[in-house]
Design a protein around this motif. Structure first.
Motif, PDB file in Angstrom:
ATOM      1  N   MET A 161       0.813  -1.195   0.000  1.00 34.71           N
ATOM      2  CA  MET A 161       0.000   0.000   0.000  1.00 34.71           C
ATOM      3  C   MET A 161       0.852   1.253   0.000  1.00 34.71           C
ATOM      4  N   ALA A 162       1.984   1.207   0.672  1.00 36.44           N
ATOM      5  CA  ALA A 162       2.868   2.371   0.710  1.00 36.44           C
ATOM      6  C   ALA A 162       3.365   2.702  -0.693  1.00 36.44           C
ATOM      7  N   GLU A 163       3.625   1.635  -1.485  1.00 40.92           N
ATOM      8  CA  GLU A 163       4.088   1.853  -2.855  1.00 40.92           C
ATOM      9  C   GLU A 163       3.012   2.574  -3.666  1.00 40.92           C
ATOM     10  N   ILE A 164       1.764   2.156  -3.499  1.00 44.26           N
ATOM     11  CA  ILE A 164       0.664   2.784  -4.238  1.00 44.26           C
ATOM     12  C   ILE A 164       0.520   4.243  -3.831  1.00 44.26           C
ATOM     13  N   THR A 165       0.584   4.516  -2.531  1.00 41.23           N
ATOM     14  CA  THR A 165       0.475   5.895  -2.054  1.00 41.23           C
ATOM     15  C   THR A 165       1.604   6.752  -2.607  1.00 41.23           C
ATOM     16  N   GLU A 166       2.805   6.196  -2.626  1.00 40.27           N
ATOM     17  CA  GLU A 166       3.962   6.935  -3.167  1.00 40.27           C
ATOM     18  C   GLU A 166       3.792   7.186  -4.666  1.00 40.27           C
ATOM     19  N   LEU A 167       3.343   6.164  -5.391  1.00 36.39           N
ATOM     20  CA  LEU A 167       3.116   6.322  -6.824  1.00 36.39           C
ATOM     21  C   LEU A 167       2.006   7.332  -7.111  1.00 36.39           C
ATOM     22  N   ILE A 168       0.968   7.320  -6.286  1.00 40.19           N
ATOM     23  CA  ILE A 168      -0.118   8.283  -6.455  1.00 40.19           C
ATOM     24  C   ILE A 168       0.414   9.704  -6.289  1.00 40.19           C
ATOM     25  N   GLY A 169       1.304   9.899  -5.311  1.00 34.31           N
ATOM     26  CA  GLY A 169       1.912  11.214  -5.119  1.00 34.31           C
ATOM     27  C   GLY A 169       2.694  11.653  -6.342  1.00 34.31           C
ATOM     28  N   VAL A 183       0.232   2.966 -11.225  1.00 39.30           N
ATOM     29  CA  VAL A 183      -0.895   2.890 -10.286  1.00 39.30           C
ATOM     30  C   VAL A 183      -2.029   2.102 -10.926  1.00 39.30           C
ATOM     31  N   PHE A 184      -2.332   2.442 -12.163  1.00 42.40           N
ATOM     32  CA  PHE A 184      -3.393   1.739 -12.877  1.00 42.40           C
ATOM     33  C   PHE A 184      -3.073   0.256 -12.985  1.00 42.40           C
ATOM     34  N   ALA A 185      -1.827  -0.066 -13.326  1.00 41.49           N
ATOM     35  CA  ALA A 185      -1.433  -1.470 -13.465  1.00 41.49           C
ATOM     36  C   ALA A 185      -1.563  -2.217 -12.132  1.00 41.49           C
ATOM     37  N   LEU A 186      -1.151  -1.572 -11.040  1.00 41.15           N
ATOM     38  CA  LEU A 186      -1.215  -2.221  -9.735  1.00 41.15           C
ATOM     39  C   LEU A 186      -2.655  -2.406  -9.239  1.00 41.15           C
ATOM     40  N   LEU A 187      -3.526  -1.471  -9.586  1.00 41.96           N
ATOM     41  CA  LEU A 187      -4.907  -1.527  -9.101  1.00 41.96           C
ATOM     42  C   LEU A 187      -5.878  -2.087 -10.142  1.00 41.96           C
ATOM     43  N   TYR A 243     -10.585   4.673 -15.931  1.00 40.37           N
ATOM     44  CA  TYR A 243      -9.193   5.116 -15.795  1.00 40.37           C
ATOM     45  C   TYR A 243      -8.907   6.317 -16.684  1.00 40.37           C
ATOM     46  N   LEU A 244      -9.391   6.262 -17.920  1.00 38.24           N
ATOM     47  CA  LEU A 244      -9.149   7.382 -18.829  1.00 38.24           C
ATOM     48  C   LEU A 244      -9.736   8.674 -18.274  1.00 38.24           C
ATOM     49  N   LYS A 245     -10.904   8.585 -17.656  1.00 37.88           N
ATOM     50  CA  LYS A 245     -11.502   9.788 -17.069  1.00 37.88           C
ATOM     51  C   LYS A 245     -10.708  10.253 -15.855  1.00 37.88           C
ATOM     52  N   ILE A 246     -10.229   9.321 -15.045  1.00 35.25           N
ATOM     53  CA  ILE A 246      -9.476   9.687 -13.840  1.00 35.25           C
ATOM     54  C   ILE A 246      -8.164  10.363 -14.211  1.00 35.25           C
ATOM     55  N   ALA A 247      -7.475   9.820 -15.199  1.00 31.94           N
ATOM     56  CA  ALA A 247      -6.145  10.318 -15.563  1.00 31.94           C
ATOM     57  C   ALA A 247      -6.190  11.250 -16.768  1.00 31.94           C
ATOM     58  N   HIS A 248      -7.337  11.817 -17.067  1.00 34.20           N
ATOM     59  CA  HIS A 248      -7.563  12.612 -18.277  1.00 34.20           C
ATOM     60  C   HIS A 248      -6.560  13.746 -18.479  1.00 34.20           C
ATOM     61  N   HIS A 249      -6.231  14.458 -17.444  1.00 36.48           N
ATOM     62  CA  HIS A 249      -5.386  15.642 -17.612  1.00 36.48           C
ATOM     63  C   HIS A 249      -3.903  15.372 -17.401  1.00 36.48           C
ATOM     64  N   GLY A 250      -3.494  14.108 -17.443  1.00 37.14           N
ATOM     65  CA  GLY A 250      -2.085  13.790 -17.339  1.00 37.14           C
ATOM     66  C   GLY A 250      -1.581  13.636 -15.918  1.00 37.14           C
ATOM     67  N   ALA A 251      -2.356  14.031 -14.926  1.00 35.85           N
ATOM     68  CA  ALA A 251      -1.955  13.874 -13.534  1.00 35.85           C
ATOM     69  C   ALA A 251      -3.100  13.200 -12.778  1.00 35.85           C
ATOM     70  N   LEU A 252      -2.763  12.194 -12.035  1.00 34.94           N
ATOM     71  CA  LEU A 252      -3.737  11.462 -11.240  1.00 34.94           C
ATOM     72  C   LEU A 252      -4.016  12.276  -9.988  1.00 34.94           C
ATOM     73  N   ALA A 253      -5.172  12.903  -9.915  1.00 34.26           N
ATOM     74  CA  ALA A 253      -5.485  13.852  -8.845  1.00 34.26           C
ATOM     75  C   ALA A 253      -6.141  13.169  -7.646  1.00 34.26           C
ATOM     76  N   VAL A 254      -5.457  12.194  -7.062  1.00 37.53           N
ATOM     77  CA  VAL A 254      -5.955  11.537  -5.854  1.00 37.53           C
ATOM     78  C   VAL A 254      -4.845  11.523  -4.819  1.00 37.53           C
ATOM     79  N   ASN A 255      -5.245  11.379  -3.554  1.00 33.06           N
ATOM     80  CA  ASN A 255      -4.271  11.449  -2.470  1.00 33.06           C
ATOM     81  C   ASN A 255      -3.720  10.107  -2.033  1.00 33.06           C
ATOM     82  N   ASP A 256      -4.563   9.072  -2.028  1.00 33.71           N
ATOM     83  CA  ASP A 256      -4.140   7.757  -1.562  1.00 33.71           C
ATOM     84  C   ASP A 256      -5.058   6.698  -2.157  1.00 33.71           C
ATOM     85  N   ARG A 257      -4.859   5.466  -1.734  1.00 35.71           N
ATOM     86  CA  ARG A 257      -5.628   4.344  -2.270  1.00 35.71           C
ATOM     87  C   ARG A 257      -7.125   4.524  -2.019  1.00 35.71           C
ATOM     88  N   GLY A 258      -7.503   4.920  -0.824  1.00 32.71           N
ATOM     89  CA  GLY A 258      -8.904   5.128  -0.486  1.00 32.71           C
ATOM     90  C   GLY A 258      -9.543   6.196  -1.350  1.00 32.71           C
TER      91      GLY A 258
END
Length: 183
Positions: free
Chosen positions: A1-9, A22-26, A54-69
């Motif tokens: 989970m720490a890896e996912i949080t770091e990748l999300i950042g 992130v997409f591949a892991l989840l 996924y395409l909608k989430i990552a639409h603008h080139g940056a994944l705008a989420v804070n963590d896995r939850g």
């Protein structure tokens, strides 16, 4: 989970490789959620739902989420939007029909795949009203009905007790059923 949080950042900061990782892991977990939405429908539809989300989430080139939850909360909202857009476009082609709203024990994609479009649209309108009054309750409905998460999974993601989520789920269902019934 720490890896996912770091990748999300990293993805939030615009790192496209981290976003893809992130997409591949989840992916498997997202696919499981989408398949749960479709329950018995074609696997390709679940794959399409995951990819479109996924395409909608990552639409603008940056994944705008804070963590896995937060990722799964956003995924639930995006899946809701995809289902509603699908139902609206299909409903625009036809008119009429009886409205017999079933309990919230199904998923949005199940209802949509059974041509219960009016129910899905009525629920979406009621959910909008709930979001105005109590955004966390509306988010719970999105995670249950649109992402197909179980209360135990939501409890883990939101770091809340399953018991309090059950109480909230009962409140949300009661509100939505009253709104849909027009009481």
């Amino acid at each position: 989970m720490a890896e996912i949080t770091e990748l999300i950042g990293l993805a939030r900061d615009g790192d496209q490789v981290a976003s893809e990782r992130v997409f591949a892991l989840l992916y498997d977990e997202l696919h499981r959620l989408a398949a749960g939405q479709l329950r018995g429908e074609q696997a390709m539809r679940a794959t399409s739902l995951v990819h479109e989300a996924y395409l909608k989430i990552a639409h603008h080139g940056a994944l705008a989420v804070n963590d896995r939850g937060h990722f799964f909360a956003v995924a639930a909202r995006v899946m809701r939007q995809i289902v509603i857009d699908h139902v609206r476009s299909r409903s625009a082609l036809r008119r009429g029909g009886d409205l017999h709203f079933a309990p919230l024990e199904t998923t949005a994609m199940q209802a949509a795949s059974q041509d219960r479009d009016e129910e899905v649209l009525a629920l979406d309108a009621a959910l909008e009203r709930l979001a105005e009054l109590d955004a966390p309750l509306a988010a719970l409905v999105e995670m249950r009905f649109y992402a197909g998460l179980e209360l135990s999974e939501i409890a883990t993601v939101q770091e809340r007790s399953e018991r309090s989520l059950k109480r909230d789920w009962r409140r949300a269902r009661a509100f939505l059923q009253r709104e849909i019934a027009g009481v």
